[in-house]
Every structure is written in C-alpha cells, then in structure tokens.
Design a protein around this motif. Structure first.
Motif, PDB file in Angstrom:
ATOM      1  N   UNK A 178       0.833  -1.204   0.000  1.00 40.75           N
ATOM      2  CA  UNK A 178       0.000   0.000   0.000  1.00 40.75           C
ATOM      3  C   UNK A 178       0.868   1.255   0.000  1.00 40.75           C
ATOM      4  N   UNK A 179       1.914   1.244   0.820  1.00 43.20           N
ATOM      5  CA  UNK A 179       2.793   2.406   0.880  1.00 43.20           C
ATOM      6  C   UNK A 179       3.579   2.558  -0.435  1.00 43.20           C
ATOM      7  N   UNK A 180       3.991   1.429  -1.021  1.00 40.34           N
ATOM      8  CA  UNK A 180       4.725   1.497  -2.284  1.00 40.34           C
ATOM      9  C   UNK A 180       3.846   2.067  -3.396  1.00 40.34           C
ATOM     10  N   UNK A 181       2.579   1.637  -3.439  1.00 40.74           N
ATOM     11  CA  UNK A 181       1.659   2.162  -4.472  1.00 40.74           C
ATOM     12  C   UNK A 181       1.478   3.665  -4.303  1.00 40.74           C
ATOM     13  N   UNK A 182       1.314   4.102  -3.034  1.00 38.66           N
ATOM     14  CA  UNK A 182       1.160   5.537  -2.772  1.00 38.66           C
ATOM     15  C   UNK A 182       2.424   6.301  -3.172  1.00 38.66           C
ATOM     16  N   UNK A 213       5.432   9.892  -6.792  1.00 37.59           N
ATOM     17  CA  UNK A 213       6.588  10.138  -7.648  1.00 37.59           C
ATOM     18  C   UNK A 213       6.169  10.417  -9.084  1.00 37.59           C
ATOM     19  N   UNK A 214       5.145   9.697  -9.548  1.00 38.34           N
ATOM     20  CA  UNK A 214       4.644   9.958 -10.904  1.00 38.34           C
ATOM     21  C   UNK A 214       4.049  11.339 -11.004  1.00 38.34           C
ATOM     22  N   UNK A 258       2.315  14.884  -0.383  1.00 42.07           N
ATOM     23  CA  UNK A 258       3.305  14.472   0.608  1.00 42.07           C
ATOM     24  C   UNK A 258       3.599  12.997   0.421  1.00 42.07           C
ATOM     25  N   UNK A 259       4.894  12.613   0.528  1.00 40.39           N
ATOM     26  CA  UNK A 259       5.282  11.219   0.472  1.00 40.39           C
ATOM     27  C   UNK A 259       5.172  10.608   1.863  1.00 40.39           C
ATOM     28  N   UNK A 260       5.300   9.269   1.904  1.00 39.93           N
ATOM     29  CA  UNK A 260       5.276   8.603   3.194  1.00 39.93           C
ATOM     30  C   UNK A 260       6.369   9.168   4.085  1.00 39.93           C
ATOM     31  N   UNK A 301      10.890   0.227  -6.586  1.00 45.07           N
ATOM     32  CA  UNK A 301      10.178  -1.045  -6.696  1.00 45.07           C
ATOM     33  C   UNK A 301      10.779  -2.048  -5.736  1.00 45.07           C
ATOM     34  N   UNK A 302       9.967  -3.007  -5.309  1.00 44.78           N
ATOM     35  CA  UNK A 302      10.412  -4.087  -4.435  1.00 44.78           C
ATOM     36  C   UNK A 302      11.061  -5.179  -5.250  1.00 44.78           C
ATOM     37  N   UNK A 303      12.054  -5.858  -4.643  1.00 43.16           N
ATOM     38  CA  UNK A 303      12.708  -7.003  -5.261  1.00 43.16           C
ATOM     39  C   UNK A 303      12.232  -8.290  -4.617  1.00 43.16           C
ATOM     40  N   UNK A 304      12.423  -9.381  -5.310  1.00 39.03           N
ATOM     41  CA  UNK A 304      12.052 -10.699  -4.798  1.00 39.03           C
ATOM     42  C   UNK A 304      13.306 -11.440  -4.345  1.00 39.03           C
ATOM     43  N   UNK A 305      13.333 -12.082  -3.186  1.00 36.63           N
ATOM     44  CA  UNK A 305      12.228 -12.154  -2.213  1.00 36.63           C
ATOM     45  C   UNK A 305      12.204 -10.982  -1.260  1.00 36.63           C
TER      46      UNK A 305
END
Length: 623
Positions: A528-532, A537-538, A544-546, A578-582
């Motif tokens: 949720x925080x990443x989407x926000x 950023x877009x 305001x950012x997180x 973006x998040x990385x796996x894992x």
C-alpha cells in the motif's frame, strides 16, 4: 445598443460573413447537384433501356425461332394438305403447334388456318385443341397474309371465332405474332399462323427498368400504339404527345428530350417483324428529388448554423466587451488612489492573461514603493544567516582534524582514518558553491559514508560500486545518492538476521541519459505504501510522500531528491522505486546529462570569473 459599439459591429460582420456564403453555397450546390443528377440519371436510364431492348429483342426472337420450327418438320407442310380427313396428319399438326406452345414462356394460344384444306385450329395450354372448317381465316389475321412476319399491336384476347371455353379470358391484353407459312421456295401461302403472347412476359422484362410509383415506361410500335405500359388504361391506345410521335417516327434510334415537365429517354428496337420504341418518362419531381432533399438538408443545416453563429457571436462579443468594462472600472479606482484594488478574473483565455499582466503590473508598482527598504533588510538578514551557517560547520571540521591528529600521536590510526572520512564527508557537504558535481565525486562521497557504516556493522554489511567508466565524469546535482542509501540503514536493513548488501551501478543509455540503479537486500516496502509512493513520484512531487521515505525532521528524502533533480533540468527526470524478490528495494534514477553539462559549464565560467582560477582537477581514490 449603439451601432458603433464593438458588439453590434461584430454581430453584423458575423451575420454578413456567414449568411451570404451559406446562401451562395446552397444555390450553387443545388444547381450543380441538379445537373449532376440529370447526367447520372440519363446515363443510368440509357443503360437500363438498352438492356431492356436486348431482353425484349431476344424474347421476340425466341418466338420467331419457335415459329420457324414448323419448316424443320418435313411432314408439317405435307400434313397441311391432308387435313381434315387424315387424322394422323391432324394429330401431327396438333403436336407441332403444341411444341411451339411449350417452347416459349408466355404464349396464350396459337391459331393456324390451312388455306388449301380450310382447316382452322386453335391450341391453348388449358383446353384440348379445337378445329373447324372455314372458307377463309379469322378476320383478325386476314390483313397479315402479305407479310412473312408481323406483330399485331396489343389487343384484348379472343378465341378466333371458336366457342369460348370456361378458361378463356376475354379481358386479358395480348399482342399477336403473325407468320405466313409458304411452300418454299415458292411464295404460295399454305397457312396463316397467329401466336398470342401475354403481356406478363413483357412486364417481367420491363418492370425492372422503372419505378411504377414514380416513373412511367412505354413500349410503342411504329404506328404510335401502346404495346405495353405500366398503366393498364394505356394499353392498346394511341399516343397523343406530338413530340413523342415525332421521335418515334423519326430516324433517330436513341436519345432523350424534355417535355411536359419530365425527361423522356427512348431507344428503338429494329427487327425484321416490328419496330418498337421503348420510352421511359421520368417526371422532374422524381428526377430532382434528391437535389431538393439535399438542398433542404443544406438549408436546415444553414439555419441551425446561423442560429449557432448568432448565439456564438453574442456570447463571444459579451466575453470580449465585459472584460474591457471590468478593466476600465479597475483603472478608474486605481486612478483615484486605491492602489490595493483586488483585481480578480479567473478566465484562462487572452482576457485572463491581460488581467494577470495588469495585476502583476500593479504588484510591481506596489513593490517598487518599498523596494529599497525591503531589499536592504533582506540583504542584511541573508548576510547574517550566511555567517551563521559557515561558523558551525567550519568549527566542527577543524575540531575533527584536531582529534584526528591527537589519535595519530597516540598511535591509533584506525580512529584517525574514521575521523578523516567523516571530515571529508563534512567538507564535501560544506562546498556550497558546487551545486553540480560529477558522478565520481558523488561515488567517493558515498564510499566514505559506506565505510563509516561498515565500521559500525562490520561483516554484516557489504557494498559494491559498479560504475561504467564513461559515466564517472558526467555531471549531476550534489548530494543525490547518499540520502537514498541512508534510507536503507534507517528503515530497511535487517540488524539481526541476514548480511546487509548495497549495490550501486551506472551506465549511459543511447539517448544520452545517465541511469543509476541502487539496490539493497533490506525489508520490502509495504504494497500500500509502495503504491502511494509510486503515485506521488509519478505526480512529480505533488502531495506528501510517506513519512519514513520523506526524511526525518526536514532532512533530504526521496521527494527532495526528485525535486532537486527536476530543478536542475527542464526535461523529465525519472525516479522509480520497486520491491525485489524475495526481499530488497531497487531505486532507479534517469538524469539528462546534456542539460547538466550546459548548467555546469555556465557555473564554471561564473566561478572562474569570480576567483580568477581555472577548473579544479579531482583525484578519486578507487576502492
């Protein structure tokens, strides 16, 4: 409304500029369309009538060919002399006539009169053949003895003097094909053959050539008698139109003429046994119906357009004159001494620009009144802040140098190395005149920062700098990488579990954009925080950012990094998180180095002019 006003003149001009061209356009369009439709209709109907003529000619030829089959029967001419006493001869004559009846569609009856035997025979599809002795043929056939072949105009059907049968239709209209059967090669007439043909077959051919409801089609013989018409009342009647009779009896084989409010297209059928003329009459009301419809549509569109133009003219004139009146009112108030007039106008058009410029002009005038005082006060305040900002960092830097020297005197080189790294970091941050640096400078600064962190975490931290050689001298804003790496130690590093990893790599794209990628193996950002964060950023910093990614207590965070990148280039600057796996986080930066290079060149020239020195060569220690 005065005629001299802008509004009235604009309305009059718009009405004249639209009404006159519209009326001319409608008139010219109607005339041109009318002529075009006439030419198209003439060409189409000529083709239709020609096709109808071919079909009718073929149909009459089929009847003629069927009647000639009697000559191919070797016994038929001989049988004409044997009847009525020879019943076999009678039967063969019946068979021959029945074959003609069945060969051509539309034959109502066939009448045959043998002149030598006086035998008259009638064959119809519905009843058995009839025959009787007569001294002379039926009266309607007597006038055609001198013709080899001829066609009798349309007339009511009859039974050639035989008693009527229940299936006889005396009101049905037919035309008759007559043939004199001679004893070839002599011209002696052995029999007279009359073939009654129903008009239904002619109708099947001609009804494809015209519209019964709106047009008229006639088939007329050379004497002016109507052989076929779409109107039953005209069948068998004489044409009274003198112009039409002149065309029928003239030498012209095809053409058209206008008379009686209609266009007449005709073409003659020339055969050995008849000369029919096919005439198609198209009323002007039908011919020009499409032109009238188009004109009506254009007129309706013109009326609607005129109404829209009038409304639009009024609307536009009001929107033009109203701002002028409002601005005049503001000027009168300012002229009276009210310099603090609230000038408000929220339109986005040219009038809005005019009011904005006027408001800016008034703001400039008001600011000029107190400019000297405010400028002097601002200069003193800025000087004081600048002195205060320089005292504390220089004091700390000098203090660290003293402590480092003390550490060397006490044989503790590791402490000296750490203090030197910290001092270099502080000196790098205090270079206020260097707004733009190279990637090499940023990398050295980040390497010192990571060395200090490695001293803190030991083997729990590894880092890699994989920077392409062609990227090291590319300009970029100062203090961009370190705040992004610092977020990892604040929020993402696992202090109790796996070994921490930070990786920085760079390369140049073909379009001249410097791409820097920062990866770590810390905790992932909540979805949720990443989407926000990505949405903000877009939005190029709108909103305001997180809090955990925006920095603490006003320090530089992700949002400030993006804003500073955008501040130093007029083009789009990309930042993706973006998040990385894992686990882990990747931050990608895209910087247009051409804009940065232009800005850095300008700054270097300014610094050289101010200090009298050339460019400074930077030596970077490679780890």
């Amino acid at each position: 409304m005065k005629f001299r006003s802008i509004r009235s003149r604009l309305i009059l001009f718009m009405l004249l500029a639209t009404t006159v061209p519209l009326l001319l356009s409608i008139t010219i369009t109607y005339i041109h369309t009318k002529e075009t439709i006439k030419e198209q209709a003439l060409e189409e109907n000529r083709n239709l009538i020609y096709q109808g003529k071919v079909n009718l000619t073929n149909y009459l030829n089929s009847i003629n060919q069927a009647s000639l089959t009697l000559y191919t029967d070797a016994n038929f001419l001989r049988n004409l002399r044997k009847i009525p006493d020879d019943y076999r001869a009678v039967a063969e004559v019946y068979t021959s006539l029945q074959n003609i009846l069945n060969t051509v569609h539309g034959i109502e009856r066939i009448y045959l009169h043998a002149t030598q035997s006086g035998q008259s025979t009638l064959v119809t599809p519905a009843i058995y053949p009839k025959r009787e002795y007569r001294t002379e043929p039926y009266i309607s056939t007597q006038g055609y003895e001198k013709y080899t072949t001829a066609i009798e105009p349309t007339h009511k059907s009859h039974d050639y003097g035989f008693p009527p049968s229940p299936t006889s239709y005396s009101d049905k209209m037919v035309f008759t094909f007559h043939r004199s059967i001679t004893n070839v090669p002599s011209e002696k007439v052995l029999a007279l053959l009359a073939i009654d043909v129903s008009l239904d077959s002619v109708a099947d051919i001609t009804e494809q050539l015209f519209n019964k409801d709106k047009e008229q089609l006639l088939v007329v013989d050379q004497g002016g008698t109507v052989v076929y018409s779409g109107r039953d009342s005209q069948l068998g009647t004489q044409i009274t139109d003198k112009e039409l009779l002149t065309r029928i009896k003239g030498t012209q084989t095809e053409g058209f003429f206008e008379s009686g409010g209609a266009m007449n297209v005709f073409e003659k059928m020339q055969t050995p046994y008849t000369e029919w003329t096919i005439i198609k009459r198209i009323p002007n009301s039908t011919l020009y119906e499409r032109a009238r419809q188009l004109t009506q549509i254009n007129a309706a569109i013109a009326v609607i357009a005129l109404g829209i133009i009038i409304f639009g003219t009024l609307f536009i004139s009001i929107r033009i004159t109203e701002p002028i009146k409002r601005l005049t009112s503001y000027m009168n108030r300012i002229q009276s001494g009210q310099l603090d007039v609230d000038i408000s106008w929220n339109r986005q058009d040219e009038t809005g620009i005019m009011f904005t410029r006027f408001r800016q002009m008034m703001d400039t005038i008001n600011n000029l009144i107190l400019r000297e005082y405010r400028l002097e006060l601002a200069n003193k305040t800025n000087q004081l802040k600048a002195l205060q900002a320089q005292i504390n960092p220089h004091f700390l830097y000098n203090t660290l140098q003293s402590i480092g020297t003390l550490a060397l005197q006490n044989n503790v080189p590791r402490i000296y190395a750490l203090l030197s790294s910290l001092a270099k970091i502080m000196r790098y941050s205090m270079r206020n005149n260097d707004v733009l640096v190279t990637l090499r400078d940023e990398a050295d600064h980040v390497r010192l920062y990571l060395e200090l962190q490695k001293e803190r975490f030991g083997d729990q931290l590894v880092y890699t700098l994989d920077l392409a050689p062609d990227t090291l001298d590319k300009p970029m804003p100062k203090m961009i990488l370190q705040p992004l790496i610092e977020n990892y130690f604040k929020h993402g590093m696992d202090h109790e579990g796996r070994q921490g990893m930070v990786r920085i790599e760079s390369h140049m794209r073909e379009d001249g954009v410097l791409q820097i990628v920062i990866e770590n193996n810390g905790s992932r950002i909540e979805p949720e925080k990443l989407a926000t964060l990505q949405e903000q950023l877009a939005g190029r910093g709108n909103g305001e950012l997180e809090d955990e990614w925006a920095g603490d207590n006003g320090e530089i965070g992700v949002r400030n990094v993006l804003l500073r990148l955008q501040l130093y280039t007029p083009h789009d600057v990309g930042m993706r998180i973006e998040n990385l796996e894992p686990y882990g986080v990747r931050i990608s930066l895209e910087i247009d180095t051409e804009d940065m290079q232009d800005m850095r060149t300008g700054e270097n020239k300014t610094a050289e002019a101010r200090t009298g020195t050339g460019p400074r060569e930077v030596h970077t220690e490679e780890n």
